[in-house]
Design a protein around this motif. Structure first.
Motif, PDB file in Angstrom:
ATOM      1  N   THR A 154      53.652 -10.486  28.791  1.00 23.83           N
ATOM      2  CA  THR A 154      53.829  -9.300  27.948  1.00 23.83           C
ATOM      3  C   THR A 154      55.038  -8.482  28.362  1.00 23.83           C
ATOM      4  O   THR A 154      55.541  -7.674  27.586  1.00 23.83           O
ATOM      5  CB  THR A 154      52.569  -8.423  27.967  1.00 23.83           C
ATOM      6  N   ASP A 155      55.510  -8.647  29.589  1.00 27.13           N
ATOM      7  CA  ASP A 155      56.819  -8.160  30.033  1.00 27.13           C
ATOM      8  C   ASP A 155      57.184  -8.975  31.265  1.00 27.13           C
ATOM      9  O   ASP A 155      56.467  -9.913  31.624  1.00 27.13           O
ATOM     10  CB  ASP A 155      56.829  -6.644  30.292  1.00 27.13           C
ATOM     11  N   ASP A 156      58.266  -8.635  31.943  1.00 27.36           N
ATOM     12  CA  ASP A 156      58.749  -9.471  33.042  1.00 27.36           C
ATOM     13  C   ASP A 156      57.785  -9.551  34.214  1.00 27.36           C
ATOM     14  O   ASP A 156      57.837 -10.510  34.996  1.00 27.36           O
ATOM     15  CB  ASP A 156      60.101  -8.950  33.541  1.00 27.36           C
ATOM     16  N   THR A 157      56.901  -8.578  34.359  1.00 29.75           N
ATOM     17  CA  THR A 157      56.002  -8.569  35.512  1.00 29.75           C
ATOM     18  C   THR A 157      54.521  -8.555  35.124  1.00 29.75           C
ATOM     19  O   THR A 157      53.674  -8.319  35.978  1.00 29.75           O
ATOM     20  CB  THR A 157      56.296  -7.346  36.408  1.00 29.75           C
ATOM     21  N   THR A 158      54.223  -8.816  33.866  1.00 31.36           N
ATOM     22  CA  THR A 158      52.826  -8.754  33.419  1.00 31.36           C
ATOM     23  C   THR A 158      52.436 -10.026  32.671  1.00 31.36           C
ATOM     24  O   THR A 158      53.144 -10.460  31.754  1.00 31.36           O
ATOM     25  CB  THR A 158      52.596  -7.545  32.498  1.00 31.36           C
TER      26      THR A 158
END
Length: 533
Positions: A154-158
């Motif tokens: 869902t994003d670069d870290t999730t």
């Protein structure tokens, strides 16, 4: 699912066995009195030389679930979660995670600042690519995949994982071998045989320095490694200090050479065979420590049509006939290494260990066995076909002892002995052409879906709606108490239907030089170990 791969994945981490492994080789141990775990102030530097029984052949832990591959891979790669020394899953690449109230959606927030050994940052896209491959190609991942609705970054870290229905053991399964995180770019177009050594890049504290095929693998400290905080969880979890400059894994197939090399200082650590345990334990120049986890030693009766054990009464008879202490004596290592229990998992795994069915395991009545065999249509003069392997000496020894025990009630046997891959191939090519085979499994697994004794249906015809329902109920559990009750029910069912008949569990051990300090007796994990000058 590929049957041969499934069986290979279910084999245990056997100290001197071939590279065939396990679905999950994990565990730690309470160190022995001579352990090096509390050895004072660590010293940085040096090369640790470790004897291993075979070349890893591949460092791809999805394509090659081998013992040596797994042990070296543990130094190179990491997962979202890792197991500690009590088999509990702990966050590793995950910083925090949330589970939705309906238990269907997991949101994993990755640790920041973590990089691969080529310097590239860890991203959610790498995790998704790695887990998608695990779900598609790994035995445990395939079990989980049926319950997965979606997996996305869902994003670069999730990373968000959505299930179709709740799955109680999901976090434990994400901590099992095969769920390692690789760079997404290195997973594009990977063949079934696995990626090349150039792609053996992870986020772990050591990186691949060199690999002389058939000779040795050398790892060196990854100076860019970002450790977790000072969590003293042990096993594969928590802080990793990487005190050693390098770790060299030497291929030493001959057991005499393994022992001689320990005594002469050619290598510092080894996991020798059971027959070497007593002399090494009595050698004051060598430290011997038991490891947690165990092998589950089993006979597997064939449920398929054409086998004499398709009738449950014949399987009951086999259990009653088996002289388990005599079979255990052939396993090696003596009472220090052999545990006469009928459990599917090691006693070290407090969450899954069960004593259900122990009363059946302990039964021994050859006269009653003869009666039950006759009721099942197996009479004196009939021939039972045993398939075994000379790749593991105890397998063929069990077969010979069982032959003697059957002969005492008038039943003949025909033993066919093969190398291990040929034995598995023979079994699967002719489902009705055998009656019993000999195996051992990893008893350090963390969910029923990973346990070969519960999932052998495609191998020996033992699958049933009742077994499938119990596993499904376990996966739907809402608490440890419910899960434990269902594990008791699963093990009870095993001792009613006999998909396997457990002979015993065999503990594992390591032998090493007193100069190895800080070793947590966790197989071949050495990131917090150091060498005394």
């Amino acid at each position: 699912m590929n049957v041969l791969k499934s069986l290979r994945a279910g084999l245990v981490c056997a100290a001197a066995a071939s590279a065939l492994l396990l679905s999950g080789c994990a565990g730690g141990a309470t160190p022995s009195s001579s352990s090096s775990a509390d050895a004072g102030t660590p010293v940085r530097g040096g090369d640790l030389v470790v004897a291993v029984p075979t070349d890893p052949q591949s460092l791809d832990m999805v394509a090659n679930p081998g013992q040596v591959t797994a042990h070296i891979g543990n130094m190179l790669y990491e997962k979202l979660f890792e197991v500690d020394k009590t088999f509990a899953a702990r966050p590793m690449l995950v910083d925090t995670y949330k589970q939705s109230e309906d238990r269907l959606t997991y949101t994993f927030k990755l640790r920041t600042g973590v990089t691969f050994q080529d310097g590239n940052p860890l991203t959610a896209a790498d995790v998704v690519a790695s887990l998608e491959r695990w779900l598609k190609s790994h035995v445990t991942g395939q079990q989980v995949a049926a319950d997965v609705k979606s997996l996305k970054a869902t994003d670069d870290t999730t990373v968000t994982l959505e299930l179709k229905k709740p799955r109680y053991p999901l976090i434990d399964e994400l901590a099992s071998p095969g769920a390692e995180v690789y760079e997404a770019k290195n997973l594009k177009g990977v063949p079934a045989t696995g990626f090349a050594k150039e792609a053996a890049v992870g986020t772990g504290p050591y990186k691949l320095k060199s690999w002389d095929i058939g000779q040795q693998v050398v790892l060196e400290r990854y100076d860019g490694y970002k450790s977790r905080a000072e969590e003293d969880w042990g096993g594969q979890a928590g802080a990793k200090h990487a005190y050693l400059d390098t770790v060299t894994y030497k291929v030493v197939a001959d057991q005499d050479a393994v022992v001689n090399g320990l005594q002469t200082g050619q290598w510092t650590h080894a996991m020798p065979g059971d027959d070497q345990y007593t002399p090494l334990k009595n050698n004051p120049a060598v430290v011997v420590s038991n490891l947690a986890g165990a092998n589950q030693n089993v006979l597997i009766p064939n449920f398929n049509k054409g086998s004499k054990f398709s009738d449950v009464r014949a399987r009951q008879a086999l259990n009653l006939l088996m002289d388990k202490p005599a079979l255990n004596a052939a396993t090696g290592g003596g009472p220090d290494l052999t545990v006469e229990v009928g459990a599917l998992v090691s006693q070290d795994n407090k969450g899954l260990y069960s004593t259900a069915g122990d009363d059946v395991y302990k039964q021994h009545d050859p006269n009653k066995a003869k009666e039950l065999f006759a009721q099942a249509g197996v009479n004196a003069g009939d021939t039972v076909r045993i398939l075994t392997s000379n790749s593991y000496p105890q397998f063929s020894q069990w077969a010979v002892l069982l032959q003697d025990q059957l002969s005492k009630i008038g039943i003949k046997t025909k033993i066919d002995t093969y190398d291990f891959p040929t034995m598995l191939g023979t079994i699967t090519k002719d489902p009705g052409g055998w009656d019993i085979t000999t195996l051992f499994f990893n008893a350090a697994l963390t969910s029923p879906s990973q346990m070969p004794a519960l999932t052998l249906g495609v191998f020996n015809g033992s699958g049933s709606p009742e077994m499938a329902k119990l596993i499904e109920d376990y996966n739907a559990a809402t608490s440890p108490e419910t899960a434990k009750t269902l594990m008791d029910q699963l093990q009870t069912f095993v001792w009613q239907q006999f998909p396997v008949i457990t002979i015993s569990q065999s503990k594992l051990y390591a032998a090493y030089s007193p100069t190895l300090k800080g070793y947590d007796t966790f197989y071949r994990v050495f990131w917090n170990s150091w060498l005394q000058k």
